[in-house]
Scaffold this active site. Structure first.
Site, mmCIF file in Angstrom:
data_model
loop_
_atom_site.group_PDB
_atom_site.id
_atom_site.type_symbol
_atom_site.label_atom_id
_atom_site.label_comp_id
_atom_site.label_asym_id
_atom_site.label_seq_id
_atom_site.Cartn_x
_atom_site.Cartn_y
_atom_site.Cartn_z
ATOM 1 N N ASP A 135 -4.367 -2.085 1.545
ATOM 2 C CA ASP A 135 -4.953 -2.385 0.240
ATOM 3 C C ASP A 135 -4.425 -3.733 -0.248
ATOM 4 O O ASP A 135 -3.355 -4.190 0.173
ATOM 5 C CB ASP A 135 -4.575 -1.302 -0.776
ATOM 6 C CG ASP A 135 -5.145 0.053 -0.399
ATOM 7 O OD1 ASP A 135 -6.152 0.088 0.330
ATOM 8 O OD2 ASP A 135 -4.566 1.067 -0.829
HETATM 9 N N1 URA Z 1 -2.663 4.003 2.497
HETATM 10 C C1 URA Z 1 -2.985 3.519 1.266
HETATM 11 O O1 URA Z 1 -3.232 4.267 0.335
HETATM 12 N N2 URA Z 1 -3.043 2.183 1.135
HETATM 13 C C2 URA Z 1 -2.754 1.305 2.113
HETATM 14 O O2 URA Z 1 -2.793 0.091 1.907
HETATM 15 C C3 URA Z 1 -2.415 1.836 3.377
HETATM 16 C C4 URA Z 1 -2.390 3.187 3.537
#
Ligand code: URA
Length: 270
Positions: A135
């Site tokens: 993310d």
């Molecule tokens: N899980 C998440 O919620 N976000 C990420 O960036 C990676 C794994």
């Protein structure tokens, strides 16, 4: 009614070329081969080919999908380049902010731009693919490679490559909450696989997953009552992040084969 499969453009180009088209595990198409060999990234290679700057075996080639093989002689702007295909994997320490997408409609910046900004000239010619997603606000280990087969290997569900995340969460997770994370949590898209979950310090959970669903860590922790405040990835397979934020390094061959379980050699499936 069965849908008619569209013939891939590289196959059309190979058929046009007829029996002379290179075959075998080293066969590739021109634009991709230039990107894999680090001569020009894919978009730049396609442009150079269309502009008539690329010669294949002594003739200008304007078809980006033209088939090439290990023995093909390729010149770009008159300079000969070997189409040596070598798998490179880079460890990059993603800061919070950039997106792991090629497109950036909000103008927040992409990890590809951040990576290119710190790459030396000899690594600029490659096409770099991110291995999985993080993310925008997640920091930590993001792998890049010049070979899509490694992306497929690392991200396909059956590989079960462990990914280790450190999450700062709201509240103080109990042993019962950790046990639920370990056993599997029911999310909208089905139950999660068994995971490792340990408390590193009060309010800090280390979660190791062997699958990679969208926002999985955040959804799992929210499901057990501890929404994530900050998320960082510190390991993928047996590779642990060891460079400063915004920096990168190349993985060794041993890290690629043993750390990521990626088969070496030329007999890799396309
Ligand atoms: N899980 C998440 O919620 N976000 C990420 O960036 C990676 C794994």
């Amino acid at each position: 009614m069965a849908r008619k499969q569209k013939t891939p453009r590289w196959l059309e180009a190979a058929r046009r070329k007829g029996p002379e088209a290179p075959v075998g595990p080293r066969a590739d198409w021109l634009a991709r081969a230039l990107g894999r060999a680090g001569v020009l990234p894919r978009a730049g290679a396609e442009q150079a080919i269309r502009d008539g700057r690329v010669e294949v075996d002594g003739r200008v080639e304007k078809e980006p999908f033209a088939p090439v093989g290990a023995g093909t002689r390729v010149r770009v702007d008159g300079v000969e380049h070997a189409l040596t295909r070598r798998v490179w994997v880079l460890m990059f320490h993603k800061p919070a902010g950039p997106v792991v997408h090629g497109s950036d409609p909000e103008g927040v910046g992409t990890v590809f731009e951040r990576l290119r900004a710190v790459l030396p000239p000899e690594l600029q010619g490659f096409e770099w693919y991110a291995v999985g997603r993080l993310d925008r606000d997640t920091t930590g280990l993001l792998l890049f490679t010049n070979d899509e087969r490694l992306v497929r290997h690392a991200t396909e569900p059956r590989t079960h490559l462990p990914k280790r995340y450190v999450a700062r969460v709201e509240g103080l997770p109990s042993e019962a909450a950790l046990a639920r994370l370990r056993e599997g949590v029911l999310l909208e898209d089905g139950p999660t696989r068994p995971a490792e979950a340990v408390l590193r310090s009060p309010g800090v959970v280390v979660l190791t997953l062997t699958e990679g669903r969208h926002h999985q860590v955040k959804r799992m922790l929210a499901a057990v009552g501890h929404p994530v405040l900050a998320l960082h990835r510190e390991g993928v397979g047996r590779v642990a992040l060891d460079v400063a934020e915004g920096a990168f390094r190349r993985l060794t061959d041993a890290e690629v084969t043993q750390g990521l379980g990626f088969p070496s050699g030329e007999d890799l499936p396309e």
